[in-house]
Design a protein around this motif. Structure first.
Motif, mmCIF file in Angstrom:
data_model
loop_
_atom_site.group_PDB
_atom_site.id
_atom_site.type_symbol
_atom_site.label_atom_id
_atom_site.label_comp_id
_atom_site.label_asym_id
_atom_site.label_seq_id
_atom_site.Cartn_x
_atom_site.Cartn_y
_atom_site.Cartn_z
ATOM 1 N N GLU A 39 0.822 -1.203 0.000
ATOM 2 C CA GLU A 39 0.000 0.000 0.000
ATOM 3 C C GLU A 39 0.859 1.256 0.000
ATOM 4 N N LEU A 40 0.413 2.253 -0.767
ATOM 5 C CA LEU A 40 1.083 3.549 -0.812
ATOM 6 C C LEU A 40 0.329 4.523 0.077
ATOM 7 N N GLY A 57 11.736 0.041 -8.285
ATOM 8 C CA GLY A 57 10.766 0.727 -9.129
ATOM 9 C C GLY A 57 10.276 2.030 -8.530
ATOM 10 N N TRP A 58 9.563 2.792 -9.356
ATOM 11 C CA TRP A 58 8.990 4.074 -8.967
ATOM 12 C C TRP A 58 7.580 4.151 -9.524
ATOM 13 N N VAL A 59 6.745 4.920 -8.862
ATOM 14 C CA VAL A 59 5.403 5.204 -9.348
ATOM 15 C C VAL A 59 5.189 6.705 -9.171
ATOM 16 N N ILE A 66 5.335 10.919 -5.977
ATOM 17 C CA ILE A 66 6.349 9.992 -6.480
ATOM 18 C C ILE A 66 6.732 9.075 -5.322
ATOM 19 N N PHE A 67 6.714 7.763 -5.584
ATOM 20 C CA PHE A 67 7.119 6.770 -4.588
ATOM 21 C C PHE A 67 8.169 5.852 -5.185
ATOM 22 N N HIS A 68 9.001 5.260 -4.323
ATOM 23 C CA HIS A 68 10.073 4.349 -4.720
ATOM 24 C C HIS A 68 9.964 3.062 -3.909
ATOM 25 N N THR A 69 10.303 1.947 -4.547
ATOM 26 C CA THR A 69 10.391 0.663 -3.853
ATOM 27 C C THR A 69 11.711 -0.003 -4.208
ATOM 28 N N VAL A 74 6.694 -4.319 -2.153
ATOM 29 C CA VAL A 74 6.145 -4.652 -0.836
ATOM 30 C C VAL A 74 6.031 -3.383 0.000
ATOM 31 N N ASN A 75 7.086 -2.569 -0.012
ATOM 32 C CA ASN A 75 7.107 -1.303 0.724
ATOM 33 C C ASN A 75 7.414 -0.162 -0.243
ATOM 34 N N TRP A 76 6.803 0.986 -0.005
ATOM 35 C CA TRP A 76 6.984 2.166 -0.846
ATOM 36 C C TRP A 76 7.379 3.358 0.022
ATOM 37 N N GLU A 77 8.357 4.136 -0.460
ATOM 38 C CA GLU A 77 8.819 5.334 0.236
ATOM 39 C C GLU A 77 8.522 6.558 -0.631
ATOM 40 N N ALA A 78 7.924 7.591 -0.029
ATOM 41 C CA ALA A 78 7.624 8.816 -0.761
ATOM 42 C C ALA A 78 8.922 9.491 -1.194
#
Length: 162
Positions: A39-40, A57-59, A66-69, A74-78
């Motif tokens: 989850e973001l 990856g990034w979204v 913008i988020f990075h994993t 599994v985990n996303w960082e802003a």
């Protein structure tokens, strides 16, 4: 929507490394099944996803999202762009390596990072794509750490090799 259109859409999605972005959820296709990734922490609509490999990856999306994993989603960082670019909708993101990448979006904005998105710096194009701050960039593709292609409104297509 006719079945043929859905089939064509499914084929296009499969071509994008089996990744799919819908609203604020990210899904991954594995063995023919869609699996929701971690989850973001956002309510913004997500507009693009880019994975360098199966783990990194990034979204990106609306309102400076913008988020990075680094663990396959599994985990996303802003990793938002600094305060001067708040309110920008990031339409596309692409990386040449784990460190070097670009994001493009609304309000004629293109940003560049050399540290995986921890810090972003704006790139000025002098209005070459449409000529105003209202130009929208829709796509970016990193070809190498020094070469990028950007597409936008008004049939704008640019390539930079520096």
């Amino acid at each position: 929507m006719p079945r043929e259109c859905w089939t064509r859409l499914g084929t296009l999605l499969e071509r994008f490394l089996g990744l799919f972005v819908l609203s604020t959820n990210v899904f991954f296709q594995s063995n023919g099944e869609w699996v929701e990734l971690g989850e973001l922490d956002t309510t913004a609509n997500l507009l693009d996803v880019f994975f360098l490999n199966t783990e990194v990856g990034w979204v990106c999306g609306e309102n400076n999202t913008i988020f990075h994993t680094s663990d396959g989603g599994v985990n996303w960082e802003a990793r938002p762009v600094g305060y001067l670019l708040t309110g920008v909708d990031w339409h596309s993101i692409s990386f040449a390596s784990e460190a070097v990448g670009w994001a493009v979006g609304s309000r004629a904005r293109v940003v560049y990072t050399e540290d995986g998105g921890r810090a972003w710096r704006p790139i000025v194009f002098g209005g070459q794509l449409g000529g105003s701050g209202n130009t929208i960039f829709y796509a970016v593709q990193a070809l190498s750490e020094t070469t990028v292609v950007v597409a936008g409104q008004y049939s704008g297509l640019m390539r930079s090799a520096d």
